[in-house]
Design an enzyme around this catalytic site. Structure first.
Site, short mmCIF file in Angstrom:
data_model
loop_
_atom_site.label_atom_id
_atom_site.label_comp_id
_atom_site.label_asym_id
_atom_site.label_seq_id
_atom_site.Cartn_x
_atom_site.Cartn_y
_atom_site.Cartn_z
N GLY A 271 26.94 -21.57 33.41
CA GLY A 271 27.50 -21.61 32.05
C GLY A 271 28.98 -21.90 31.96
O GLY A 271 29.52 -22.03 30.86
N ALA A 272 29.66 -22.03 33.11
CA ALA A 272 31.12 -22.27 33.07
C ALA A 272 31.44 -23.60 32.39
O ALA A 272 32.33 -23.67 31.54
CB ALA A 272 31.70 -22.23 34.48
N GLY A 273 30.71 -24.64 32.77
CA GLY A 273 30.93 -25.95 32.15
C GLY A 273 30.62 -25.94 30.67
O GLY A 273 31.31 -26.57 29.86
N ASP A 274 29.57 -25.20 30.29
CA ASP A 274 29.20 -25.10 28.87
C ASP A 274 30.25 -24.34 28.08
O ASP A 274 30.55 -24.68 26.92
CB ASP A 274 27.84 -24.41 28.74
CG ASP A 274 26.74 -25.14 29.50
OD1 ASP A 274 26.83 -26.38 29.61
OD2 ASP A 274 25.82 -24.48 30.00
#
Length: 335
Positions: A271-274
């Site tokens: 979820g870091a990129g999101d």
């Protein structure tokens, strides 16, 4: 049965970000650093990049909606409820009576990186039809955001393309996060061709370093010439390269540069990129001229980097998405 929310109105609606695509259940091992086969147990977590972005934007105080399909099953209704509880407009969700909600088993290796095992044969998200689109909701989007997974199979592929056309005609900014998941495509060539098939329609594109290498057939992802000659297209307003803990690079028609990351101890990179995408889109939704002002863009990307950094300090994507207050507090401590 879950209650589906109706679209909101007023100023919030004018800065609405509509996220299109998949929402699913991630099953994450209860302990980190093991393979899927070695995991003693799994915890369920809501996932799917477009849905993660929608929650990320809402947590930051923005206005967001999700359009996609889940199964007419307990998991599907659980996901719809999670969106509602996070103030994401879920009125564009549809429930399939024949196919199940997609599942993904995600193992967290000792370095926090992931490997995936998908259960989609087919899953409900692949079966969204054009006739099921909430056209009015799409027309209200200031930003229409999507990934590439919804381009893999029909009928979802045609539905995705139709939704993009509606958004474009309504004056929305088209935002594209490649989000390559190679095991889901029939072949690497099919993935490359599918991802690039809508490339020149996007106003904002976000890729990772690995995705640059994949899309260019092995070129150096750190070479500006590779990006500008092979991936930047004439209609593009903003091209972003996420570099994980190292931060990000940005390219516009007028300028290019790099914004360093912020240091944290990584527990889970899911979820870091999101969260990064949610961070930048939450600002772009209320400032359409962001890509014309380099100082403002750099500030926004520093904020987005902090969103991504905060997510990796916790397990799961949606549960880890930060609020605006948490991001500012973190930046204040860091500064």
């Amino acid at each position: 049965m879950v209650e589906l929310e109706s679209p909101t109105s007023g100023e919030a609606m004018r800065s609405l970000v509509v996220c299109f695509g998949e929402m699913l259940i991630d099953f994450v091992p209860s302990v980190s650093g093991v393979s899927l086969a070695e995991a003693p147990a799994f915890e369920k977590a809501p996932g799917g990049a477009p849905a993660n972005v929608a929650v990320g934007i809402s947590r930051l105080g923005g206005s967001s909606a999700f359009i996609g399909k889940v199964g007419d099953d307990e998991f599907g209704y659980m996901l719809a409820d999670i969106l509602k509880k996070n103030n994401v407009n879920n009125s564009g969700m549809r429930f399939d009576h024949k196919a199940r909600t997609a599942l993904a088993f995600v193992s967290l290796k000792s370095d926090g990186e992931r490997e995936f095992l998908f259960f989609r044969n087919p899953s409900a998200d692949m079966l969204l039809h054009e006739s099921e689109l909430d056209v009015d909701l799409i027309k209200q989007a200031r930003i229409f955001h999507f990934g590439s997974i919804s381009l893999i199979e029909e009928p979802c592929k045609s539905t995705h393309i139709a939704a993009m056309a509606i958004a474009k005609k309504s004056g929305s900014i088209l935002s594209y996060d490649v989000n390559l998941r190679l095991p889901l495509w029939p072949s690497p060539d099919a993935a490359r061709e599918g991802i690039m098939s809508i490339w020149d329609q996007a106003d904002v594109i976000k890729v990772s370093e690995d995705e640059i290498t994949f899309l260019t057939g092995g070129d150096d992802p750190y070479d500006d010439n590779v990006v500008l000659k092979k991936l930047f297209h004439p209609k593009l307003k903003l091209f972003l390269v996420s570099e994980g803990a190292q931060g990000c690079r940005y390219y516009t028609k007028q300028f290019k540069g790099r914004v360093p990351g912020v240091k944290v101890k990584s527990i889970d990179t899911t979820g870091a990129g999101d969260a990064f995408v949610g961070g930048i889109l939450s600002i772009l939704a209320s400032n359409k001229d962001l890509y014309n002002d380099e100082a403002q863009l750099r500030e926004a990307l520093h904020f987005a980097n902090a969103c991504g950094a905060l997510v990796v300090t916790k397990k799961g994507a949606i549960p880890a998405m930060p609020t605006k207050e948490e991001v500012y507090r973190f930046l204040k401590q860091e500064g």
